[in-house]
Design a protein around this motif. Structure first.
Motif, PDB file in Angstrom:
ATOM      1  N   ASP A   1      -3.605   6.470  12.574  1.00 31.31           N
ATOM      2  CA  ASP A   1      -4.582   5.244  12.487  1.00 31.31           C
ATOM      3  C   ASP A   1      -4.768   4.733  14.203  1.00 31.31           C
ATOM      4  O   ASP A   1      -5.888   4.717  14.586  1.00 31.31           O
TER       5      ASP A   1
ATOM      6  N   GLU B   1      -0.505  10.092   8.604  1.00 28.72           N
ATOM      7  CA  GLU B   1       0.616   9.200   9.076  1.00 28.72           C
ATOM      8  C   GLU B   1       0.588   9.372  10.586  1.00 28.72           C
ATOM      9  O   GLU B   1       0.572  10.297  11.053  1.00 28.72           O
ATOM     10  N   HIS B   2       0.784   7.924  11.084  1.00 30.36           N
ATOM     11  CA  HIS B   2       0.637   7.877  12.533  1.00 30.36           C
ATOM     12  C   HIS B   2      -0.496   8.313  13.154  1.00 30.36           C
ATOM     13  O   HIS B   2      -0.782   8.729  14.301  1.00 30.36           O
TER      14      HIS B   2
ATOM     15  N   ASP C   1      -2.299  -0.565   7.300  1.00 28.99           N
ATOM     16  CA  ASP C   1      -2.065  -1.435   6.376  1.00 28.99           C
ATOM     17  C   ASP C   1      -2.802  -2.660   6.005  1.00 28.99           C
ATOM     18  O   ASP C   1      -2.854  -2.702   4.922  1.00 28.99           O
TER      19      ASP C   1
ATOM     20  N   ARG D   1       0.828  -1.276   0.072  1.00 28.64           N
ATOM     21  CA  ARG D   1      -0.013   0.024   0.033  1.00 28.64           C
ATOM     22  C   ARG D   1       0.902   1.315  -0.122  1.00 28.64           C
ATOM     23  O   ARG D   1       1.895   1.208   0.341  1.00 28.64           O
TER      24      ARG D   1
ATOM     25  N   CYS E   1       0.954  -2.090  15.818  1.00 28.28           N
ATOM     26  CA  CYS E   1       0.470  -1.060  14.772  1.00 28.28           C
ATOM     27  C   CYS E   1      -1.165  -0.540  14.577  1.00 28.28           C
ATOM     28  O   CYS E   1      -1.603  -1.413  15.298  1.00 28.28           O
ATOM     29  N   GLY E   2      -1.379   0.235  13.842  1.00 26.67           N
ATOM     30  CA  GLY E   2      -2.685   0.527  13.712  1.00 26.67           C
ATOM     31  C   GLY E   2      -3.162  -0.272  12.524  1.00 26.67           C
ATOM     32  O   GLY E   2      -2.679  -1.270  12.254  1.00 26.67           O
TER      33      GLY E   2
ATOM     34  N   TYR F   1       8.650   2.837  16.899  1.00 31.25           N
ATOM     35  CA  TYR F   1       7.212   2.976  16.665  1.00 31.25           C
ATOM     36  C   TYR F   1       6.379   2.608  17.918  1.00 31.25           C
ATOM     37  O   TYR F   1       5.525   3.594  18.264  1.00 31.25           O
TER      38      TYR F   1
HETATM   39  C1  GLA Z   1       3.112   1.480   9.839  1.00 33.08           C
HETATM   40  C2  GLA Z   1       2.010   0.908  10.628  1.00 33.08           C
HETATM   41  C3  GLA Z   1       0.513   1.634  10.393  1.00 33.08           C
HETATM   42  C4  GLA Z   1       0.704   3.129  10.559  1.00 33.08           C
HETATM   43  C5  GLA Z   1       1.870   3.422   9.782  1.00 33.08           C
HETATM   44  C6  GLA Z   1       2.008   5.189  10.219  1.00 33.08           C
HETATM   45  O1  GLA Z   1       2.797   1.372   8.595  1.00 33.08           O
HETATM   46  O2  GLA Z   1       1.667  -0.319  10.418  1.00 33.08           O
HETATM   47  O3  GLA Z   1      -0.549   1.105  11.300  1.00 33.08           O
HETATM   48  O4  GLA Z   1       0.804   3.465  11.727  1.00 33.08           O
HETATM   49  O5  GLA Z   1       2.874   3.140  10.242  1.00 33.08           O
HETATM   50  O6  GLA Z   1       1.123   5.839   9.724  1.00 33.08           O
END
Ligand code: GLA
Length: 366
Positions: free
Chosen positions: A16, A13-14, A150, A7, A146-147, A200
């Motif tokens: 989610d 960005e950051h 992705d 994707r 992660c959020g 992260y």
């Molecule tokens: C990584 C994470 C996503 C998001 C991005 C930053 O890709 O997997 O969930 O937080 O960083 O936007």
């Protein structure tokens, strides 16, 4: 066989994992898995990228010393926890989503694997639930908090569309992107980011700390999505936490306007916001690195470049650039030269097209 794309993310960005919005799209780079049932309880995997095999059982789900199987075994674990009946299987994974370049190869492996298992064992799971399980697999097996962006983008991508996803409600809207005369270029810094070993997870915690501070005076606040700049100024006195939260609050607001720009075809205005995002990621959120800054600076004053910024988690990987199609070759040439001069490194560049999300691979969509 199932294919699941990498994707891009145009802006947001950051945001989610802070319940904000994102604007991703699936691209024409895919992870492919081929899968087949076994009549025992073993799992046999082969990665064509690493030219390696890995084997374990449904009861064990570990392959010590190897990282790539965790994205597959992690979704098996989620399926088992949700009491779905998964049997032994053989699986081959291959693809052309570059690893560690910020195009979400790991999410694509998770989505391809869970989609393939869902088909093979006829589990009847909805796509949104597969997305959530894939995200949890990343949390629990890859240890990256992660959020949802992705995995969501890989699964739900649609040709020619970016997805405006509200990460709080998971409501989404496909927004057609009019690339008339423009093109999207990715410049890969070659600095491999590993989100697990990067900061992260620290950033995520810093945002939570900010929310906790605001909640002392504003108990109704659930996430940075509900936080305003005056609230931050009032309750967050720690300078570092303030900077982190400021970036997120600004980025959530920026995306909303950027989305309007997109709908109105105001691509110049949209591009300016990409540059602003990069500034925020660099100075406030501090997830950039020298190489990424060199790449953004290299195109900043070029009138044929509408916008550029680091993409994804940061600390390496790619920049995303919105450029005039007619000038693309020249921009690639100039940036490659400048990058070599200033960092001594070779630049890999990609032109990406926006494509559909996860699907079974057959003659119709090969
Ligand atoms: C990584 C994470 C996503 C998001 C991005 C930053 O890709 O997997 O969930 O937080 O960083 O936007």
């Amino acid at each position: 066989m199932v294919k699941s794309p990498g994707r891009i993310n145009l802006i947001g960005e950051h945001t989610d994992y802070n319940n904000g919005f994102v604007l991703p799209a699936a691209i024409d780079k895919f992870i492919l898995v081929a899968i087949q049932k076994r009549d025992d309880d073993e799992i046999h995997l082969y990665s064509n990228e690493f030219k390696e095999t890995a084997a374990t059982t449904l009861q064990n789900l570990t392959t010590p010393g190897k990282q790539w199987p965790v994205y597959i075994l992690g979704v098996v674990d989620q399926l088992q926890k949700a009491r779905h009946k998964v049997g032994g299987f053989n699986l081959i994974v291959d693809g052309d989503v570059p690893i560690g370049a910020g195009m979400s190869s790991s999410a694509a492996v998770e989505c391809a694997s869970i989609f393939a298992l869902n088909e093979l064992f006829d589990l009847g799971i909805y796509k949104m639930d597969m997305v959530k399980m894939a995200q949890k697999a990343e949390h629990e097996f890859a240890r990256v908090m992660c959020g949802i962006m992705d995995q969501f983008a890989s699964m739900f991508g649609k040709e020619g569309m970016v997805i405006n996803l509200d990460c709080e409600t998971l409501k989404y809207e496909y927004v057609p992107i009019d690339l008339n005369g423009l093109t999207i270029l990715l410049f890969d810094s070659g600095v491999k980011h590993s989100l697990a070993s990067s900061e992260y997870n620290v950033r995520r915690q810093q945002c939570e700390t900010g929310v906790n501070l605001v909640q002392k005076g504003e108990p109704q606040v659930k996430s940075l999505r509900n936080v305003t700049m005056p609230m931050l100024e009032k309750y967050v006195k720690d300078e570092l936490i303030f900077k982190r939260c400021k970036y997120v609050v600004e980025e959530i607001a920026r995306l909303q306007i950027a989305c309007e720009d997109l709908k109105n075809g105001a691509m110049q205005a949209f591009g300016k916001k990409m540059f602003a995002t990069h500034e925020g990621l660099k100075n406030l959120y501090e997830v950039s690195c020298t190489e990424l800054d060199v790449l953004v600076d290299a195109v900043k004053n070029n009138p044929d470049v509408l916008g550029a910024r680091l993409m994804g988690g940061g600390f390496g990987g790619c920049t995303i650039n919105l450029v005039k199609e007619a000038a693309a070759e020249e921009i690639i040439k100039q940036t490659t030269e400048k990058y070599k001069q200033q960092t001594g490194k070779d630049l890999t560049t990609y032109r990406v097209a926006i494509k559909n999300g996860t699907a079974v691979l057959d003659e119709n969509n090969y």
